[in-house]
Design a protein around this motif. Structure first.
Motif, PDB file in Angstrom:
ATOM      1  N   ALA A  75       0.837  -1.207   0.000  1.00 32.41           N
ATOM      2  CA  ALA A  75       0.000   0.000   0.000  1.00 32.41           C
ATOM      3  C   ALA A  75       0.871   1.256   0.000  1.00 32.41           C
ATOM      4  CB  ALA A  75      -0.938   0.001   1.213  1.00 32.41           C
ATOM      5  N   SER A 121       2.341   1.633  -3.543  1.00 34.52           N
ATOM      6  CA  SER A 121       1.341   2.091  -4.512  1.00 34.52           C
ATOM      7  C   SER A 121       1.006   3.547  -4.282  1.00 34.52           C
ATOM      8  CB  SER A 121       0.033   1.300  -4.438  1.00 34.52           C
ATOM      9  OG  SER A 121       0.221   0.030  -4.027  1.00 34.52           O
ATOM     10  N   ALA A 122       0.922   3.949  -3.023  1.00 35.14           N
ATOM     11  CA  ALA A 122       0.618   5.365  -2.736  1.00 35.14           C
ATOM     12  C   ALA A 122       1.722   6.246  -3.315  1.00 35.14           C
ATOM     13  CB  ALA A 122       0.483   5.588  -1.233  1.00 35.14           C
ATOM     14  N   LYS A 132      -0.811   5.660  -7.061  1.00 35.91           N
ATOM     15  CA  LYS A 132      -1.951   4.774  -7.299  1.00 35.91           C
ATOM     16  C   LYS A 132      -2.415   4.197  -5.974  1.00 35.91           C
ATOM     17  CE  LYS A 132       0.546   2.201 -10.007  1.00 35.91           C
ATOM     18  NZ  LYS A 132       1.503   1.659 -10.867  1.00 35.91           N
ATOM     19  N   PRO A 133      -3.053   5.009  -5.154  1.00 42.61           N
ATOM     20  CA  PRO A 133      -3.494   4.466  -3.869  1.00 42.61           C
ATOM     21  C   PRO A 133      -4.386   3.246  -4.101  1.00 42.61           C
ATOM     22  CG  PRO A 133      -4.204   6.753  -4.163  1.00 42.61           C
ATOM     23  CD  PRO A 133      -3.480   6.354  -5.407  1.00 42.61           C
ATOM     24  N   GLU A 134      -4.008   2.142  -3.517  1.00 42.93           N
ATOM     25  CA  GLU A 134      -4.731   0.889  -3.760  1.00 42.93           C
ATOM     26  C   GLU A 134      -5.328   0.394  -2.468  1.00 42.93           C
ATOM     27  OE1 GLU A 134      -2.501  -2.209  -5.536  1.00 42.93           O
ATOM     28  OE2 GLU A 134      -2.054  -0.989  -7.297  1.00 42.93           O
ATOM     29  N   THR A 175      -5.772  -1.092   0.977  1.00 47.03           N
ATOM     30  CA  THR A 175      -4.937  -1.177   2.164  1.00 47.03           C
ATOM     31  C   THR A 175      -5.375  -2.442   2.912  1.00 47.03           C
ATOM     32  OG1 THR A 175      -6.474  -0.081   3.626  1.00 47.03           O
ATOM     33  CG2 THR A 175      -5.050   1.333   2.284  1.00 47.03           C
ATOM     34  N   LEU A 234      -1.134   7.389   4.183  1.00 48.01           N
ATOM     35  CA  LEU A 234      -1.053   6.940   2.785  1.00 48.01           C
ATOM     36  C   LEU A 234      -1.444   8.073   1.839  1.00 48.01           C
ATOM     37  CD1 LEU A 234      -2.467   3.320   3.183  1.00 48.01           C
ATOM     38  CD2 LEU A 234      -0.101   3.944   2.626  1.00 48.01           C
ATOM     39  N   HIS A 235      -2.413   8.875   2.267  1.00 39.14           N
ATOM     40  CA  HIS A 235      -2.795  10.025   1.448  1.00 39.14           C
ATOM     41  C   HIS A 235      -1.613  10.982   1.317  1.00 39.14           C
ATOM     42  CE1 HIS A 235      -5.224  13.015  -0.458  1.00 39.14           C
ATOM     43  NE2 HIS A 235      -4.990  13.888   0.490  1.00 39.14           N
ATOM     44  N   SER A 238       0.876   9.651  -1.055  1.00 39.85           N
ATOM     45  CA  SER A 238       0.421   9.757  -2.447  1.00 39.85           C
ATOM     46  C   SER A 238       0.550  11.198  -2.954  1.00 39.85           C
ATOM     47  CB  SER A 238      -1.012   9.246  -2.604  1.00 39.85           C
ATOM     48  OG  SER A 238      -1.921  10.182  -2.072  1.00 39.85           O
ATOM     49  N   ARG A 285       4.418  11.632  -3.325  1.00 39.14           N
ATOM     50  CA  ARG A 285       4.968  10.616  -4.236  1.00 39.14           C
ATOM     51  C   ARG A 285       6.354  10.157  -3.819  1.00 39.14           C
ATOM     52  NH1 ARG A 285       2.468  10.474  -9.694  1.00 39.14           N
ATOM     53  NH2 ARG A 285       0.347  11.116  -9.243  1.00 39.14           N
TER      54      ARG A 285
END
Ligand code: ASP
Ligand code: MG
Length: 235
Positions: free
Chosen positions: A49, A52-53, A57-59, A61, A91-92, A95, A98
Motif C-alpha cells: 500500500a 502504490s501510494a 496509485k493508492p490501492e 490497504t 497513505l494520502h 500519495s 509521491r
C-alpha cells in the motif's frame, strides 16, 4: 517471568488466535509477557500500500482484512478506527508527495503490529483472560534512527525494566514485536521478521527465564515449510 512470541501465521485468524489463547493460559503461572507480530500477510500488504501510494496509485490497504479479523473475533467494529484514520491519512500524504522514504515505510509498516495487539487483547479479555495491548515503545523500546534496521539505544534496558515493573499485575501484557520509536518519536522497525528479535531483546532486558519463539508447524521439520515445499516432520 517468560517471554512468549507468536508470529504472523500463529495469529492469522480466529482459529489460530484461539490456539494461542490456550497456550498462553496454560503458562500463566510462569508470568508470561506475550510478543505478537501482525496477522499473516498484513505487513506485506502495508508495504504494498505504501509503494502504490508513492506511485500515485493508492490501492487497497489491509484495513478491510483487519476489519474482517475484528469481525471474526467479535471485537467492536470501531476498535481500531483511530489507527485506520491515521493510516489512511499517512497513505494520502505519501500519495501527495509521491515519495516513500525508509522513515515513511517504517511508519506504514508499523500499523500491522499496532492493530494486531489491540485486536488480540480485546479478544483475550472477552474470553476471560484480562489482557492489555502495549506498543513496545511505551515500554522503553527506544531505538536509533536506522529505519528498517533500528536497534535500541544504549541504556534502554533500565527504562524497560521500570516500565514493566509499573504494569498492572492482574493483566497479561501483549506487546508489539517489530516496531520501535526514536527519542524524537519517529516510528522505526527492527527489520522484516524482526519480532523474534524484539522478543529476545525484551527477554534479555527483563532477565526472563526463557524466551519462547512459538511456531505453527507440528514438531520439528526438516526445513522451513514456507520455503521448502517438501519439508517433512522428523520423527
Ligand atoms: N510483521 C513483521 C514482518 O512481517 C515482523 C514479523 O513478522 O516478525 O516482517
Ligand atoms: Mg516470522
Amino acid at each position: 517471568m517468560i517471554i512468549m512470541k507468536f508470529g504472523g501465521s500463529s495469529v492469522a485468524n480466529r482459529k489460530q488466535i484461539e490456539k494461542v489463547l490456550g497456550i498462553v493460559r496454560g503458562r500463566m503461572d510462569r508470568r508470561p509477557v506475550v510478543v505478537s507480530s501482525a496477522h499473516k500477510g498484513i505487513t506485506d500488504a502495508l508495504v504494498h500500500a505504501g509503494k502504490s501510494a508513492a506511485a500515485g496509485k493508492p490501492e487497497h490497504t489491509p484495513i478491510d482484512r483487519q476489519r474482517a479479523i475484528l469481525a471474526e473475533l467479535g471485537c467492536a467494529p470501531d476498535l481500531l478506527e483511530p489507527l485506520f484514520d491515521e493510516l489512511a491519512a499517512l497513505l494520502h500524504g505519501i500519495s501527495l508527495v509521491r515519495e516513500l522514504s525508509p522513515r515513511s515505510l517504517d511508519y506504514v509498516s508499523s500499523f500491522g503490529e499496532r492493530m494486531a495487539v489491540r485486536t488480540i487483547a480485546d479478544f483475550f479479555t472477552r474470553e476471560g483472560l484480562p489482557t492489555r495491548a502495549h506498543d513496545v515503545w511505551e515500554l522503553g523500546f527506544i531505538t536509533d534512527g536506522k529505519f528498517g534496521a533500528a536497534r535500541p539505544i544504549e541504556g534502554w534496558e533500565g527504562e524497560c525494566r521500570a516500565a514493566f515493573a509499573a504494569l498492572a499485575e492482574d493483566e497479561l501484557a501483549l506487546v508489539t514485536g517489530f516496531i520501535g520509536r526514536t527519542p524524537l518519536g519517529e516510528v522505526t522497525t527492527v527489520g522484516r521478521n524482526g519480532s523474534d528479535l524484539t522478543a529476545a531483546l525484551l527477554g534479555a532486558a527483563l532477565e526472563a527465564r526463557e524466551v519462547e519463539i512459538w511456531s505453527d508447524t507440528d514438531g520439528v521439520m526438516s526445513a522451513d515449510p514456507s520455503v521448502v515445499a517438501q519439508a517433512r516432520n522428523i520423527p
